[in-house]
Design a protein around this motif. Structure first.
Motif: not given
Length: 474
Positions: A342-351, A406-409, A411-416, A439-444
């Motif tokens: 959970x931490x790895x997922x949240x910290x990556x997207x949260x940061x 989760x990994x794909x999600x 990695x798509x931060x790069x495209x964002x 808006x796009x950053x917040x929603x994703x």
């Protein structure tokens, strides 16, 4: 005038320095020359007052209330140095530059958690009471502290014949705990109570007229709610339906402004609804630590879940509040592989969701490099700590400890990032659609935060791995 390279937080705290230095205490929570009025609890106001006594030796002009948007070199250096020095509290608490002094406040949070986890309940309660009177956003996690301290300190139990028998409430312990909390709060708010200004102070601390969402939407449930309302508005108009509000009101949602607004198709959300949703989603975790008494890990999990609920469903949530979830979750990540996932997922997207706060071009390579370095280290370190071996070969882009989805999600931060910081400005859309990258950053990111909350919620209520450690000592 204020340099565009500075965040508004610089002017906020410069103004608070001026207010507390130039005005008597009776006017601190009434002064409104600047739009950035004093809206933190009294301990932080006194903290600013103390800093102002040093600031005057750097540049006295920064302490003039009417000198709005003042940003001399000396003022900038003082603000930076004061943040760096106070961040030593975080270093002390963790044994392990932002103009809102969040570092030392997080240090107080960690210190209070550490003391309670070590069995020093009254000391932990003292530091948490101090923290609340510095910044009231930590009310997010106050229910976890209250329930845990009542359960583990004020109530005791005996175990005879394999059955738990409750003893009566310890009035002495309850009184000691109450004395500490009330004394700290009395010292903080006492002067304002004496001046009959408590309602005025509270109106500043809880400004409900600022609207459901902050100017830059936090990546929470309401970001998803807002975008759904926006989608239904556009779809409804194309289908010939009439929206419940006019176009101006609807457009204000995505204008990046701090204000109240009404939704067009979905019901407008009042503060009471956000409070009820927050409370309801907290209750199961609070009940668990009361009923099962899961020790320090159960306590920290409850803190994380309370912070999650407040962030996802609270009123006018600031995007930086994501850190109140990530920081205590990091303590759990090294003790449990499930918490680590959970931490790895949240910290990556949260940061990543905080990227728009560092918005100038010179800051871009710095934030990207720091983000990548920390993220890579977190994945490798936690994989090594938990010694998890994949049962099946991981796909080329699969990340340690995470599923393919989760990994794909992530990695798509790069495209964002490539779109918001590259394609969007190159297409000349920055002037026409300035709020779109936010808006796009917040929603994703809200999708990832919500997903990780559901995952952690199930983990928290199940109590899985709560009584065993996965830390390898070899």
């Amino acid at each position: 005038m204020l340099d565009v390279n500075h965040s508004t937080d610089f002017e906020v705290h410069r103004n608070w320095l001026a207010i507390t230095h130039s005005l008597p205490i009776s006017k601190w929570y009434h002064e409104n020359t600047s739009e950035w009025t004093l809206d933190y609890p009294p301990f932080f106001a006194h903290f600013e007052f103390g800093l102002s006594k040093i600031a005057k030796f750097f540049d006295p002009k920064m302490l003039e209330v009417t000198n709005l948007n003042y940003d001399s070199k000396a003022a900038i250096y003082f603000q930076r140095l004061s943040v760096i020095v106070t961040d030593l509290m975080l270093v002390y608490a963790a044994k392990n530059i932002h103009f809102q002094y969040n570092g030392f406040l997080f240090g107080l949070l960690l210190l209070s958690v550490a003391k309670i986890s070590q069995g020093e309940n009254l000391t932990g309660a003292f530091w948490f009471a101090v923290l609340l009177n510095f910044k009231h956003i930590y009310l997010y996690v106050a229910p976890a502290f209250i329930v845990y301290l009542l359960r583990s300190y004020c109530f005791t139990e005996s175990n005879k014949d394999n059955s738990v028998r409750w003893r009566s409430l310890s009035i002495v312990r309850l009184a000691a705990l109450g004395f500490i909390v009330l004394t700290i709060t009395g010292i903080s708010f006492g002067p304002f109570i004496a001046m009959n200004q408590l309602p005025q102070v509270l109106s500043r601390l809880f400004p409900f007229k600022r609207g459901l969402c902050h100017a830059y939407w936090a990546p929470n449930f309401w970001a998803l709610y807002n975008i759904l309302d926006k989608f239904l508005t556009v779809a409804g108009k194309r289908a010939g339906f009439t929206a419940s509000t006019n176009l101006t009101t609807s457009a204000s949602m995505t204008g990046g402004l701090v204000q109240e607004f009404e939704h067009s198709f979905l019901p407008t959300v009042p503060p009471l609804v956000t409070f009820l949703l927050t409370a309801v989603t907290m209750l199961p975790a609070l009940f668990r630590i009361w009923r099962h008494h899961d020790g320090w890990r159960g306590f920290v999990r409850c803190i994380v879940l309370c912070a999650y609920s407040s962030f996802l469903f609270g009123w006018h949530v600031h995007e930086k509040a994501i850190l109140i979830i990530i920081l205590p979750l990091s303590l759990l990540a090294v003790t449990s592989v499930d918490d680590a996932r959970v931490y790895l997922l949240l910290s990556t997207v949260g940061h990543y969701s905080l990227f728009p706060l560092l918005f100038t071009r010179p800051e871009t390579p710095i934030k990207v490099c720091l983000f990548c370095a920390f993220t890579v280290f977190s994945f490798l370190a936690l994989q090594q700590i938990h010694r998890v071996e994949d049962k099946h070969p991981r796909p080329a882009l699969g990340l340690p400890l995470l599923s393919v989805f989760e990994s794909l999600y992530l990695w798509l931060l790069v495209a964002l990032f490539l779109y918001t910081d590259g394609v969007h400005p190159l297409l000349g859309l920055s002037a026409q659609l300035p709020f779109l990258p936010l808006l796009v950053t917040s929603v994703y990111c809200a999708l990832g935060v919500t997903y990780s909350w559901i995952k952690f919620y199930r983990l928290c209520l199940s109590g899985h791995e709560i009584k065993k450690s996965h830390v390898k000592t070899s």
